[in-house]
Design a protein around this motif. Structure first.
Motif, PDB file in Angstrom:
ATOM      1  N   PHE A 168       7.776 -56.953  -8.417  1.00  0.00           N
ATOM      2  CA  PHE A 168       7.737 -57.158  -9.863  1.00  0.00           C
ATOM      3  C   PHE A 168       7.549 -55.824 -10.587  1.00  0.00           C
ATOM      4  CE2 PHE A 168       5.288 -57.664 -13.751  1.00  0.00           C
ATOM      5  CZ  PHE A 168       6.021 -58.610 -14.443  1.00  0.00           C
ATOM      6  N   HIS A 169       6.584 -55.042 -10.146  1.00  0.00           N
ATOM      7  CA  HIS A 169       6.283 -53.783 -10.833  1.00  0.00           C
ATOM      8  C   HIS A 169       7.334 -52.711 -10.558  1.00  0.00           C
ATOM      9  CE1 HIS A 169       2.670 -54.766 -12.994  1.00  0.00           C
ATOM     10  NE2 HIS A 169       2.323 -55.514 -11.968  1.00  0.00           N
ATOM     11  N   ILE A 170       7.954 -52.736  -9.397  1.00  0.00           N
ATOM     12  CA  ILE A 170       9.066 -51.815  -9.135  1.00  0.00           C
ATOM     13  C   ILE A 170      10.201 -52.103 -10.113  1.00  0.00           C
ATOM     14  CG2 ILE A 170      10.886 -51.209  -7.494  1.00  0.00           C
ATOM     15  CD1 ILE A 170       8.793 -51.607  -5.254  1.00  0.00           C
ATOM     16  N   ARG A 171      10.524 -53.368 -10.316  1.00  0.00           N
ATOM     17  CA  ARG A 171      11.583 -53.736 -11.269  1.00  0.00           C
ATOM     18  C   ARG A 171      11.224 -53.317 -12.694  1.00  0.00           C
ATOM     19  NH1 ARG A 171      11.845 -58.431  -7.824  1.00  0.00           N
ATOM     20  NH2 ARG A 171      10.409 -59.546  -9.180  1.00  0.00           N
ATOM     21  N   GLN A 172       9.960 -53.488 -13.074  1.00  0.00           N
ATOM     22  CA  GLN A 172       9.539 -53.107 -14.422  1.00  0.00           C
ATOM     23  C   GLN A 172       9.713 -51.600 -14.631  1.00  0.00           C
ATOM     24  OE1 GLN A 172       7.902 -55.444 -17.087  1.00  0.00           O
ATOM     25  NE2 GLN A 172       9.464 -56.357 -15.809  1.00  0.00           N
ATOM     26  N   PHE A 173       9.223 -50.797 -13.678  1.00  0.00           N
ATOM     27  CA  PHE A 173       9.339 -49.355 -13.876  1.00  0.00           C
ATOM     28  C   PHE A 173      10.790 -48.889 -13.762  1.00  0.00           C
ATOM     29  CE2 PHE A 173       9.758 -45.010 -12.500  1.00  0.00           C
ATOM     30  CZ  PHE A 173       9.148 -44.371 -13.570  1.00  0.00           C
ATOM     31  N   PHE A 174      11.539 -49.465 -12.854  1.00  0.00           N
ATOM     32  CA  PHE A 174      12.932 -49.057 -12.704  1.00  0.00           C
ATOM     33  C   PHE A 174      13.688 -49.280 -14.010  1.00  0.00           C
ATOM     34  CE2 PHE A 174      17.331 -49.549 -11.098  1.00  0.00           C
ATOM     35  CZ  PHE A 174      17.464 -48.280 -10.556  1.00  0.00           C
ATOM     36  N   GLY A 175      13.428 -50.398 -14.681  1.00  0.00           N
ATOM     37  CA  GLY A 175      14.047 -50.668 -15.975  1.00  0.00           C
ATOM     38  C   GLY A 175      13.629 -49.656 -17.029  1.00  0.00           C
ATOM     39  N   ILE A 176      12.348 -49.314 -17.048  1.00  0.00           N
ATOM     40  CA  ILE A 176      11.861 -48.305 -17.994  1.00  0.00           C
ATOM     41  C   ILE A 176      12.523 -46.957 -17.695  1.00  0.00           C
ATOM     42  CG2 ILE A 176       9.823 -47.001 -18.744  1.00  0.00           C
ATOM     43  CD1 ILE A 176       8.198 -49.616 -18.187  1.00  0.00           C
ATOM     44  N   PHE A 177      12.654 -46.631 -16.425  1.00  0.00           N
ATOM     45  CA  PHE A 177      13.289 -45.376 -16.034  1.00  0.00           C
ATOM     46  C   PHE A 177      14.754 -45.327 -16.483  1.00  0.00           C
ATOM     47  CE2 PHE A 177      15.843 -42.983 -12.971  1.00  0.00           C
ATOM     48  CZ  PHE A 177      15.281 -41.729 -13.107  1.00  0.00           C
ATOM     49  N   ILE A 178      15.490 -46.401 -16.263  1.00  0.00           N
ATOM     50  CA  ILE A 178      16.899 -46.456 -16.670  1.00  0.00           C
ATOM     51  C   ILE A 178      17.003 -46.307 -18.189  1.00  0.00           C
ATOM     52  CG2 ILE A 178      18.955 -47.930 -16.803  1.00  0.00           C
ATOM     53  CD1 ILE A 178      18.462 -46.755 -14.014  1.00  0.00           C
ATOM     54  N   MET A 179      16.129 -46.987 -18.916  1.00  0.00           N
ATOM     55  CA  MET A 179      16.128 -46.849 -20.375  1.00  0.00           C
ATOM     56  C   MET A 179      15.817 -45.408 -20.785  1.00  0.00           C
ATOM     57  SD  MET A 179      14.412 -50.309 -21.895  1.00  0.00           S
ATOM     58  CE  MET A 179      14.477 -49.666 -23.558  1.00  0.00           C
ATOM     59  N   PHE A 223      14.598 -56.905 -17.286  1.00  0.00           N
ATOM     60  CA  PHE A 223      14.435 -56.103 -16.082  1.00  0.00           C
ATOM     61  C   PHE A 223      14.279 -56.991 -14.859  1.00  0.00           C
ATOM     62  CE2 PHE A 223      12.233 -52.547 -18.713  1.00  0.00           C
ATOM     63  CZ  PHE A 223      13.451 -52.181 -19.245  1.00  0.00           C
ATOM     64  N   GLN A 224      13.519 -58.078 -15.009  1.00  0.00           N
ATOM     65  CA  GLN A 224      13.301 -58.979 -13.883  1.00  0.00           C
ATOM     66  C   GLN A 224      14.612 -59.661 -13.452  1.00  0.00           C
ATOM     67  OE1 GLN A 224      10.463 -59.114 -12.064  1.00  0.00           O
ATOM     68  NE2 GLN A 224       9.853 -57.467 -13.450  1.00  0.00           N
ATOM     69  N   ARG A 225      15.444 -59.984 -14.405  1.00  0.00           N
ATOM     70  CA  ARG A 225      16.726 -60.618 -14.084  1.00  0.00           C
ATOM     71  C   ARG A 225      17.738 -59.613 -13.525  1.00  0.00           C
ATOM     72  NH1 ARG A 225      19.037 -63.306 -18.996  1.00  0.00           N
ATOM     73  NH2 ARG A 225      17.142 -62.737 -20.044  1.00  0.00           N
ATOM     74  N   TRP A 226      17.864 -58.478 -14.203  1.00  0.00           N
ATOM     75  CA  TRP A 226      18.881 -57.488 -13.832  1.00  0.00           C
ATOM     76  C   TRP A 226      18.621 -56.880 -12.460  1.00  0.00           C
ATOM     77  CZ3 TRP A 226      18.529 -54.523 -19.089  1.00  0.00           C
ATOM     78  CH2 TRP A 226      19.163 -55.274 -20.084  1.00  0.00           C
ATOM     79  N   PHE A 227      17.375 -56.645 -12.129  1.00  0.00           N
ATOM     80  CA  PHE A 227      17.020 -55.978 -10.879  1.00  0.00           C
ATOM     81  C   PHE A 227      16.390 -56.949  -9.885  1.00  0.00           C
ATOM     82  CE2 PHE A 227      16.385 -52.795 -14.373  1.00  0.00           C
ATOM     83  CZ  PHE A 227      17.601 -52.173 -14.198  1.00  0.00           C
ATOM     84  N   ASN A 228      16.832 -58.185  -9.923  1.00  0.00           N
ATOM     85  CA  ASN A 228      16.279 -59.233  -9.070  1.00  0.00           C
ATOM     86  C   ASN A 228      16.401 -58.908  -7.577  1.00  0.00           C
ATOM     87  OD1 ASN A 228      15.003 -61.643  -8.558  1.00  0.00           O
ATOM     88  ND2 ASN A 228      16.903 -62.812  -8.574  1.00  0.00           N
ATOM     89  N   GLY A 229      17.379 -58.127  -7.190  1.00  0.00           N
ATOM     90  CA  GLY A 229      17.588 -57.802  -5.790  1.00  0.00           C
ATOM     91  C   GLY A 229      16.589 -56.813  -5.224  1.00  0.00           C
TER      92      GLY A 229
END
Length: 108
Positions: A40-51, A101-107
């Protein structure tokens, strides 16, 4: 969320918020035994990083430093909210974009 799951994944979840290198380390730590809290937290930060990358390479260049600075401040606030959530052991999505972020990076 089970307390044991949070406790097992808390360290990796916190590490995930320290640059993209920390996210890669957390991803490797989480790869063998998938922990839902860490993921969950990896997806959250990865989304913030991409943004952040979009802000750096598109917003600053196209809309200027002022708008880019506002977006940067917003991203810092999102990072802080996510990081505090990881420390507290909460799966709290960052405002506005966390659900995506949770949906887009679900994998991950």
């Amino acid at each position: 969320m089970e307390n044991q799951t949070v406790n097992e994944g808390k360290t990796a979840a916190i590490i995930a918020y320290f640059t993209i290198i920390g996210t890669l380390v957390a991803f490797i730590m989480n790869n063998s035994k998938k922990n839902s809290f860490t993921s969950f937290h990896i997806r959250q930060f990865f989304g913030i990083f991409i943004m952040g990358m979009i802000n750096k390479y598109l917003v600053f260049d196209m809309l200027g430093k002022f708008i880019g600075g506002i977006v940067f401040l917003f991203l810092v606030i999102l990072w802080f909210i996510g990081f505090i959530g990881a420390i507290k052991g909460e799966e709290k999505q960052v405002p506005v974009v966390g659900e995506y972020f949770q949906r887009w990076f679900n994998g991950i």
